[in-house]
Design an enzyme around this catalytic site. Sequence first.
Site, PDB file in Angstrom:
ATOM      1  N   CYS A  57      -6.355  51.181  15.556  1.00  5.71           N
ATOM      2  CA  CYS A  57      -7.766  50.893  15.873  1.00  5.71           C
ATOM      3  C   CYS A  57      -8.263  51.651  17.098  1.00  5.71           C
ATOM      4  CB  CYS A  57      -7.959  49.393  16.057  1.00  5.71           C
ATOM      5  SG  CYS A  57      -7.663  48.490  14.528  1.00  5.71           S
ATOM      6  N   HIS A  77     -14.829  48.812  19.385  1.00  9.27           N
ATOM      7  CA  HIS A  77     -14.177  48.817  18.076  1.00  9.27           C
ATOM      8  C   HIS A  77     -14.496  47.489  17.408  1.00  9.27           C
ATOM      9  CE1 HIS A  77     -11.317  48.498  14.928  1.00  9.27           C
ATOM     10  NE2 HIS A  77     -10.577  47.610  15.561  1.00  9.27           N
ATOM     11  N   ASN A 124     -13.496  45.308   9.575  1.00 11.43           N
ATOM     12  CA  ASN A 124     -12.787  46.153  10.535  1.00 11.43           C
ATOM     13  C   ASN A 124     -12.333  47.422   9.812  1.00 11.43           C
ATOM     14  OD1 ASN A 124     -10.819  47.375  12.138  1.00 11.43           O
ATOM     15  ND2 ASN A 124      -9.964  45.452  12.874  1.00 11.43           N
TER      16      ASN A 124
HETATM   17  N1  COA Z   1      -9.299  31.779   4.468  1.00 10.24           N
HETATM   18  C1  COA Z   1      -9.086  30.489   4.707  1.00 10.24           C
HETATM   19  N2  COA Z   1      -8.063  30.024   5.477  1.00 10.24           N
HETATM   20  C2  COA Z   1      -7.274  30.965   6.027  1.00 10.24           C
HETATM   21  C3  COA Z   1      -7.478  32.338   5.835  1.00 10.24           C
HETATM   22  C4  COA Z   1      -8.527  32.739   5.010  1.00 10.24           C
HETATM   23  N3  COA Z   1      -8.802  34.017   4.752  1.00 10.24           N
HETATM   24  N4  COA Z   1      -6.516  32.996   6.508  1.00 10.24           N
HETATM   25  C5  COA Z   1      -5.759  32.083   7.134  1.00 10.24           C
HETATM   26  N5  COA Z   1      -6.213  30.841   6.843  1.00 10.24           N
HETATM   27  C6  COA Z   1      -5.720  29.549   7.292  1.00 10.24           C
HETATM   28  C7  COA Z   1      -4.306  29.616   7.811  1.00 10.24           C
HETATM   29  O1  COA Z   1      -3.399  29.538   6.741  1.00 10.24           O
HETATM   30  C8  COA Z   1      -4.254  28.395   8.711  1.00 10.24           C
HETATM   31  O2  COA Z   1      -4.048  27.255   7.908  1.00 10.24           O
HETATM   32  P1  COA Z   1      -3.136  26.032   8.429  1.00 10.24           P
HETATM   33  O3  COA Z   1      -3.794  25.553   9.686  1.00 10.24           O
HETATM   34  O4  COA Z   1      -3.196  25.066   7.306  1.00 10.24           O
HETATM   35  O5  COA Z   1      -1.793  26.636   8.669  1.00 10.24           O
HETATM   36  C9  COA Z   1      -5.681  28.304   9.254  1.00 10.24           C
HETATM   37  O6  COA Z   1      -6.494  29.103   8.401  1.00 10.24           O
HETATM   38  C10 COA Z   1      -5.827  28.759  10.674  1.00 10.24           C
HETATM   39  O7  COA Z   1      -5.161  29.997  10.787  1.00 10.24           O
HETATM   40  P2  COA Z   1      -5.082  30.691  12.151  1.00 10.24           P
HETATM   41  O8  COA Z   1      -4.308  31.947  11.968  1.00 10.24           O
HETATM   42  O9  COA Z   1      -4.634  29.734  13.196  1.00 10.24           O
HETATM   43  O10 COA Z   1      -6.610  31.031  12.424  1.00 10.24           O
HETATM   44  P3  COA Z   1      -7.255  31.587  13.721  1.00 10.24           P
HETATM   45  O11 COA Z   1      -8.293  30.656  14.165  1.00 10.24           O
HETATM   46  O12 COA Z   1      -6.243  32.046  14.709  1.00 10.24           O
HETATM   47  O13 COA Z   1      -7.964  32.885  13.178  1.00 10.24           O
HETATM   48  C11 COA Z   1      -7.777  35.241  12.958  1.00 10.24           C
HETATM   49  C12 COA Z   1      -7.222  33.905  12.541  1.00 10.24           C
HETATM   50  C13 COA Z   1      -6.964  36.326  12.277  1.00 10.24           C
HETATM   51  C14 COA Z   1      -9.224  35.352  12.475  1.00 10.24           C
HETATM   52  C15 COA Z   1      -7.714  35.333  14.492  1.00 10.24           C
HETATM   53  O14 COA Z   1      -6.401  35.079  14.938  1.00 10.24           O
HETATM   54  C16 COA Z   1      -8.150  36.654  15.002  1.00 10.24           C
HETATM   55  O15 COA Z   1      -9.319  36.975  14.951  1.00 10.24           O
HETATM   56  N6  COA Z   1      -7.211  37.488  15.520  1.00 10.24           N
HETATM   57  C17 COA Z   1      -7.500  38.820  15.932  1.00 10.24           C
HETATM   58  C18 COA Z   1      -7.475  39.669  14.703  1.00 10.24           C
HETATM   59  C19 COA Z   1      -7.985  41.071  14.947  1.00 10.24           C
HETATM   60  O16 COA Z   1      -8.939  41.248  15.662  1.00 10.24           O
HETATM   61  N7  COA Z   1      -7.344  42.014  14.322  1.00 10.24           N
HETATM   62  C20 COA Z   1      -7.712  43.366  14.416  1.00 10.24           C
HETATM   63  C21 COA Z   1      -7.202  43.959  15.674  1.00 10.24           C
HETATM   64  S1  COA Z   1      -7.679  45.611  15.814  1.00 10.24           S
END
Ligand code: COA
Length: 333
Positions: free
Chosen positions: A114, A260, A290
């Site tokens: 990224c 980004h 993204n």
């Molecule tokens: N739809 C619905 N539920 C989903 C899902 C989706 N697409 N993906 C994951 N879940 C569920 C998980 O299984 C989890 O369920 P559980 O609580 O029963 O185990 C729940 O949602 C919460 O997951 P979690 O990973 O804790 O969510 P979060 O609030 O941390 O958000 C991200 C996840 C990925 C959105 C967040 O961590 C994030 O934005 N991270 C940075 C990612 C990023 O910017 N990446 C690019 C970098 S360049």
Amino acid sequence: MTYSKIIGIGHFVPERVITNEYLESIMDTTDTWITERTGIKERHYATYGKDTNASMGTEAAKIAIERAGLTPQDIDFIVYATITPDYYFPGSGFIMQRELGMKGIGVLDIRDQCSGFIYAISTADQFIKSGMYKNILVVGSELQSTFLNHTNEGRGVAVIFGDGAGAVVMQATDNEEHRVISTHLHADGTYAEDLYVKDPGSSRPKRFYDDLVDDNTTGDVFMNGSVVFKHAIVRFPEVIKEALNANGFKPEDIDLLVPHQANLRISEYVRQQMGLPEDKVFNNIQKYGNTTAASIPIALCEAWESGRVKEGDLVCLAAFGSGFTWGSALIRW
Ligand code: COA
């Protein structure tokens, strides 16, 4: 003294729009979950047989070159950032070079995820400042949809990413006002496996294909979302402040921050940390998801096309991503 400046910019996204509602129909997810956590409403996916990483890069490059008032034959060097090349090797920059009829000039492939476009801009800036090249085409292109696991197992990653490309032409200038002012690059390999794709890698005793029989997920994107999030919200403000401090500027001097497009929540947090009003931060992740190395040039291009980047503006580009990598570029437009 020779500097570099951006003299042309273009972008291309494939026409197939994938909405959150469509993703709801193929995996266990909801528009609410995706929107609340990422801000994304839709993304564009390539169409097989029509779009490739190189073809998208080519389309974006054609626009950037034309807007620069140049022809492909005026370009001296290509820097091409991607982590999703058409082939494992050679990189897509070589295919784009062929498509644009630029045979003979050098091509440098950059794979800094990224942060790839910031690394690419910085590299081009150094080549120009050293006097080695006058006109450099810098491209960020990603075709990520075919890497995504569109089952419940891959939903945490699949909903975030999209396809597209952006390009700029950078040219040598002796104008001290309008130029790339500075670039700042960082990495910390401690977190290499917190956002990565293992295969096709060489870290195994035999061909990875032989192992696919036992485990067909090693080619999927693995993301430790919370670790990525925690580091991103620290590194973004840090590297933006580094750029400002290095040049005696304050946050209020920024006319437009183009981060980004990782996640709208991250951009919003960074905006608040920097004390910037909403109209000084450009976001379009809502439409494209993204797009990794393509996200900054696509966003910068849309900002420029809509009049949000004007002559004399102080523009800051900033990125964070897998590696971990992070970086910034400060530009007086
Ligand atoms: N739809 C619905 N539920 C989903 C899902 C989706 N697409 N993906 C994951 N879940 C569920 C998980 O299984 C989890 O369920 P559980 O609580 O029963 O185990 C729940 O949602 C919460 O997951 P979690 O990973 O804790 O969510 P979060 O609030 O941390 O958000 C991200 C996840 C990925 C959105 C967040 O961590 C994030 O934005 N991270 C940075 C990612 C990023 O910017 N990446 C690019 C970098 S360049």
